[in-house]
Enzyme design. Structure first.
Site, PDB file in Angstrom:
ATOM      1  N   SER A   8       0.841  -1.193   0.000  1.00 43.11           N
ATOM      2  CA  SER A   8       0.000   0.000   0.000  1.00 43.11           C
ATOM      3  C   SER A   8       0.873   1.238   0.000  1.00 43.11           C
ATOM      4  O   SER A   8       1.765   1.386   0.848  1.00 43.11           O
ATOM      5  CB  SER A   8      -0.900   0.009   1.234  1.00 43.11           C
ATOM      6  OG  SER A   8      -1.513   1.279   1.384  1.00 43.11           O
ATOM      7  N   HIS A  31      -1.057  -1.351  -4.298  1.00 45.13           N
ATOM      8  CA  HIS A  31      -2.378  -1.135  -3.714  1.00 45.13           C
ATOM      9  C   HIS A  31      -2.563   0.361  -3.470  1.00 45.13           C
ATOM     10  O   HIS A  31      -1.793   0.983  -2.734  1.00 45.13           O
ATOM     11  CB  HIS A  31      -2.493  -1.908  -2.389  1.00 45.13           C
ATOM     12  CG  HIS A  31      -3.869  -1.922  -1.821  1.00 45.13           C
ATOM     13  ND1 HIS A  31      -4.833  -2.819  -2.215  1.00 45.13           N
ATOM     14  CD2 HIS A  31      -4.455  -1.147  -0.870  1.00 45.13           C
ATOM     15  CE1 HIS A  31      -5.955  -2.610  -1.533  1.00 45.13           C
ATOM     16  NE2 HIS A  31      -5.746  -1.587  -0.720  1.00 45.13           N
ATOM     17  N   MET A  35      -9.982   7.423  -0.672  1.00 43.98           N
ATOM     18  CA  MET A  35     -10.929   7.700   0.412  1.00 43.98           C
ATOM     19  C   MET A  35     -11.586   9.056   0.180  1.00 43.98           C
ATOM     20  O   MET A  35     -10.939   9.991  -0.283  1.00 43.98           O
ATOM     21  CB  MET A  35     -10.216   7.691   1.764  1.00 43.98           C
ATOM     22  CG  MET A  35      -9.339   6.466   1.990  1.00 43.98           C
ATOM     23  SD  MET A  35      -8.534   6.509   3.597  1.00 43.98           S
ATOM     24  CE  MET A  35      -7.132   5.429   3.286  1.00 43.98           C
ATOM     25  N   HIS A  64      -8.316   0.448  -4.330  1.00 40.52           N
ATOM     26  CA  HIS A  64      -9.300   0.119  -3.291  1.00 40.52           C
ATOM     27  C   HIS A  64     -10.123   1.370  -2.974  1.00 40.52           C
ATOM     28  O   HIS A  64      -9.620   2.331  -2.385  1.00 40.52           O
ATOM     29  CB  HIS A  64      -8.562  -0.388  -2.041  1.00 40.52           C
ATOM     30  CG  HIS A  64      -9.450  -0.680  -0.883  1.00 40.52           C
ATOM     31  ND1 HIS A  64      -8.956  -0.849   0.400  1.00 40.52           N
ATOM     32  CD2 HIS A  64     -10.799  -0.865  -0.791  1.00 40.52           C
ATOM     33  CE1 HIS A  64      -9.970  -1.103   1.223  1.00 40.52           C
ATOM     34  NE2 HIS A  64     -11.082  -1.105   0.525  1.00 40.52           N
ATOM     35  N   ASP A 173      -6.335  -6.904   4.011  1.00 42.41           N
ATOM     36  CA  ASP A 173      -5.759  -5.567   4.103  1.00 42.41           C
ATOM     37  C   ASP A 173      -5.935  -5.060   5.520  1.00 42.41           C
ATOM     38  O   ASP A 173      -7.057  -4.955   6.012  1.00 42.41           O
ATOM     39  CB  ASP A 173      -6.468  -4.641   3.105  1.00 42.41           C
ATOM     40  CG  ASP A 173      -5.919  -3.220   3.111  1.00 42.41           C
ATOM     41  OD1 ASP A 173      -4.947  -2.946   3.834  1.00 42.41           O
ATOM     42  OD2 ASP A 173      -6.484  -2.373   2.384  1.00 42.41           O
TER      43      ASP A 173
END
Length: 223
Positions: A8, A31, A35, A64, A173
């Protein structure tokens, strides 16, 4: 099962991200957390950011989306260069429709579940997805402690995937480290998001290799 490590970048130095990505050539993908400040309290990244990063590396982009209304926004991340897009079941209005749209665009469709969301909710349409992401912390911030109760959920997900006969990756995760990855691999996870464990080490690429070796050994022992 093939073990994959997808670091990440949330824990990388965002001011020199191209250089940071270059420090993990052995990774199986990158990754990228997105948000919106609504679905989770944090706010970071976006489609223009993904598009700007795309020319800097050949690594697979595993995006993600921790956002509200992924039905509307997810496709633009494929357009920005993501090969895999994960949206939250809790946030999607029409998850099957969205998964099919992502696949039609040429991307892998992935669905994420918060720690308290039962994996059994996916049982009727599991094969609509190329990957299931089980959050092993509450989504939103990096550096949280791995939630051991999710191990039972990983085992349940592995049984559902095996019973389906489909090639579906099982990703976790949150709190993935040298201290937790073996337990998760034994439970049946095969794809691991590691942030702090990679980017806070002295040699991020060596950390990727070490984590992969740990997970592979745990898998070989128990499966």
């Amino acid at each position: 099962m093939t073990v994959r490590i997808t670091p990440s970048i949330l824990n990388a130095n965002l001011a020199s991200l191209a250089d940071e990505v270059g420090r993990i050539p052995s990774a199986d993908g990158l990754h990228i957390d997105v948000m919106d400040g609504h679905f989770v309290p944090n706010l970071v990244m976006g489609a223009p950011f993904v598009a700007s990063l795309r020319p800097t590396t050949d690594l697979m982009f595993d995006v993600h989306l921790m956002i509200e209304d992924p039905d509307r926004w997810a496709p633009q991340y494929v357009e920005a260069g993501a090969q895999s897009v994960t949206f939250h079941l809790e946030a999607a209005t029409a998850p099957i429709k969205l998964a099919r749209e992502l696949r039609a665009m040429g991307a892998r469709a992935s669905v994420a579940l918060r720690p308290a969301t039962p994996v059994e909710q996916l049982a009727g349409f599991l094969t609509e997805f190329d990957q299931i992401l089980l959050m092993t912390v509450e989504p939103g911030f990096g550096g949280q402690k791995f939630l051991d109760p999710v191990l039972a959920k990983i085992r349940s997900a592995r049984k559902l995937i095996d019973a389906s006969g489909a090639d579906i990756w099982l990703q976790i995760d949150g709190g993935v480290s040298a201290d937790t990855i073996e337990r998760a691999a034994e439970a049946g996870a095969d794809t691991f998001v590691a942030g702090s464990a990679v980017y806070r080490s002295d040699d991020p690429d060596q950390a990727v290799t070490s984590l992969r070796n740990q997970a592979q050994a745990a898998q070989d022992c128990c499966h």
